[in-house]
Design an enzyme around this catalytic site. Structure first.
Site, short mmCIF file in Angstrom:
data_model
loop_
_atom_site.label_atom_id
_atom_site.label_comp_id
_atom_site.label_asym_id
_atom_site.label_seq_id
_atom_site.Cartn_x
_atom_site.Cartn_y
_atom_site.Cartn_z
N SER A 94 -69.43 6.02 -14.89
CA SER A 94 -69.92 7.43 -14.74
C SER A 94 -68.99 8.35 -15.13
CB SER A 94 -69.92 7.52 -13.06
OG SER A 94 -68.70 7.65 -12.69
N LYS A 95 -69.42 9.61 -14.99
CA LYS A 95 -68.60 10.69 -15.50
C LYS A 95 -67.25 10.62 -15.26
CE LYS A 95 -72.75 13.88 -16.29
NZ LYS A 95 -73.56 14.24 -15.28
N ARG A 96 -67.08 10.16 -13.96
CA ARG A 96 -65.45 10.00 -13.73
C ARG A 96 -64.86 9.27 -14.86
NH1 ARG A 96 -64.34 6.58 -9.66
NH2 ARG A 96 -66.47 5.60 -9.72
#
Ligand code: GLU
Length: 487
Positions: free
Chosen positions: A254-256
């Site tokens: 994910s963007k993390r």
């Protein structure tokens, strides 16, 4: 092996993600490896979320990565159109076929009725498949419901006693699905738009797709697709589901874990060569230690046998390493050309460049490229070559300028530089030595203060090359400015 025909079938509903790009690459490589055809089909049946802008982004990203398609949107081909919303008649036709075979039926249930039904089933603790309320309507029932103004959807009639379906997957092996709880599912909505599974089956068949290579998240849909293939009397393609991409902490990417959209990497100045190399290693390996692969090498070596069943791990450090590699190893003209927009954006350059300016820029890029992870980093490394003045902020550099021999050294060097007919790197080397001799110093005593005066730092690329890039006047001015400041 049957002729290879594969497709990449993105839904243009938002940014183009790493996972999508990897699916595109694996399909492309498979097609190229086996002399097959790579099809690009746009699955835009989610009318609310699909956009032309997103489609264009996907096409641009594929082109950027170097993945061309043989049939599909924009290029056309014998099985078009290649946008699902332009193929609605086809879905209608096959839905009619299923209706006439009694493998499908018209369903008049409204959204509200279905929601209420789901709730009731859930309250009873039952699984929430469709109850089958419209399964056995008579023509009179249908006429009555239509007279009420209801518009029917078309639902696939899942065969009774449908037990286990086995998907023979080229990556995952045999995967069994217990299908006893697959309820009858909608294939064509009341507005004539097909649902995902149905559209994909019709298209894959009509486009003679031989291998469906896609992300693992679509594996659970495959039994429904197999039911449709069987009912339509069509042969199933071969399936290959490529594992999920996880972050380094093993949770779903994910963007993390870093940027997820290809465009973001392009904007930061990742090279398509690095991106392709990185994407290929997300689930595939050549089997040895080698990790650097060009698109041509991948085309020679790619095979589904070497695609791993276990999840791929997205490792940004590896991408950075690969990008640094390609920035350093690619022809200097190529890197220079790619650098120009980044330097323009940072306000350092205005195009068009004169041939002399271009040659000069090549020298700058050749000097600094070893420090870059991506081309966007350029702005942090090139200021000293573009700016008139240099500020000496580093403490150690300031200190180096206070050494007692510095005035004599700088005066000699400035004079020698201005007198020299052309300040090449080779010439600069000689002049540094000569100035040192005049001032009675050598080695570090020359290089450190000169570097401090010219660049504001005591570390950096080759000093003689820096001097050649700066040119006589700027070198002399910076030496003088450093002395002025020191006095
Ligand atoms: N349109 C689907 C997606 O973007 C792909 C479906 C498929 O490859 O079968 O996820």
């Amino acid at each position: 092996m049957q002729p290879v025909r594969v497709r990449f079938a993105p839904s243009p509903t938002g940014p183009f993600h790493i996972g999508g790009a990897r699916s595109a690459l694996f399909n492309w490589l498979f097609a190229r490896r086996y002399g097959g055809v790579f099809i690009l089909r746009i699955e835009d049946t989610d009318l609310e979320r699909s956009s032309r802008e997103s489609e264009e982004n996907i096409l641009a990203a594929l082109r950027w990565l170097g993945l061309d398609w043989d049939e599909g949107v924009e290029v056309g081909g014998p099985n078009g159109p290649y946008r699902q919303t332009e193929r609605l008649e086809l879905y209608q036709r096959y839905a009619e076929q299923l209706l006439s075979q009694k493998d499908a039926y018209r369903c008049y249930c409204t959204e509200e009725e279905l929601a209420a039904e789901r709730e009731a089933l859930l309250a009873e603790g039952a699984l929430s498949g469709y109850s089958g309320r419209c399964r056995n309507l008579s023509p009179e029932d249908c006429a009555r419901l239509e007279a009420e103004g209801r518009k029917p959807a078309i639902r696939f009639r899942v065969p009774d006693n449908q037990g286990t379906i086995v998907v023979r997957d080229l990556v995952r092996g045999e995967v069994s699905f217990d299908c006893s709880d697959i309820g009858d599912f909608i294939i064509l909505k009341s507005d004539g738009i097909p649902t995902y599974n149905f559209a994909v089956v019709v298209d894959d068949h009509c486009m003679s797709v031989s291998h469906v290579i896609r992300a693992e998240e679509h594996l659970p849909n495959t039994p429904r697709k197999i039911l449709l293939y069987n009912a339509l009397g069509w042969e199933t393609p071969q399936f290959a589901h490529v594992s999920l991409i996880l972050g380094k902490d093993r949770s779903k990417m994910s963007k993390r874990h870093g940027a997820t959209a290809i465009e973001q990497y392009q904007e930061k100045g990742y090279l398509p060569e690095a991106m392709v190399n990185f994407l290929a290693l997300l689930g595939w390996s050549a089997g040895g230690e080698e990790e650097i692969f060009s698109l041509e090498e991948l085309t020679r070596q790619f095979s589904l046998e070497r695609v791993s069943k276990s999840p791929a791990v997205f490792d940004l450090d590896k991408l950075n390493w690969l990008n640094g590699h390609y920035i350093r190893q690619s022809p200097i003209e190529y890197i220079t050309d790619l650098s120009i927009p980044f330097l323009e954006k940072a306000g350092y350059l205005k195009t068009p460049l004169t041939p002399e300016r271009y040659e000069w820029l090549k020298e700058v890029i050749a000097l600094v490229r070893k420090y870059l992870v991506c081309l966007d980093d350029l702005k942090d490394h090139v200021g000293i070559y573009f700016n008139e003045e240099v500020e000496v902020l580093e403490e150690e550099a300031r200190e180096a300028l206070t050494a007692p021999h510095v005035p004599a050294l700088f005066e000699a060097l400035a004079r020698l530089v201005l007198d020299c007919p052309a300040l090449s790197a080779e010439a600069a080397k000689g002049l540094l030595k000569a100035a040192g001799k005049e001032a009675g110093v050598k080695g570090k005593q020359i290089f450190i203060p000169v570097r401090a005066a010219l660049t504001g730092s005591i570390e950096g690329p080759d000093l003689d090359r820096i001097m050649a890039i700066l040119g006589k006047e700027r070198v002399a001015r910076r030496l003088a400015a450093a002395l002025d400041r020191g006095l």
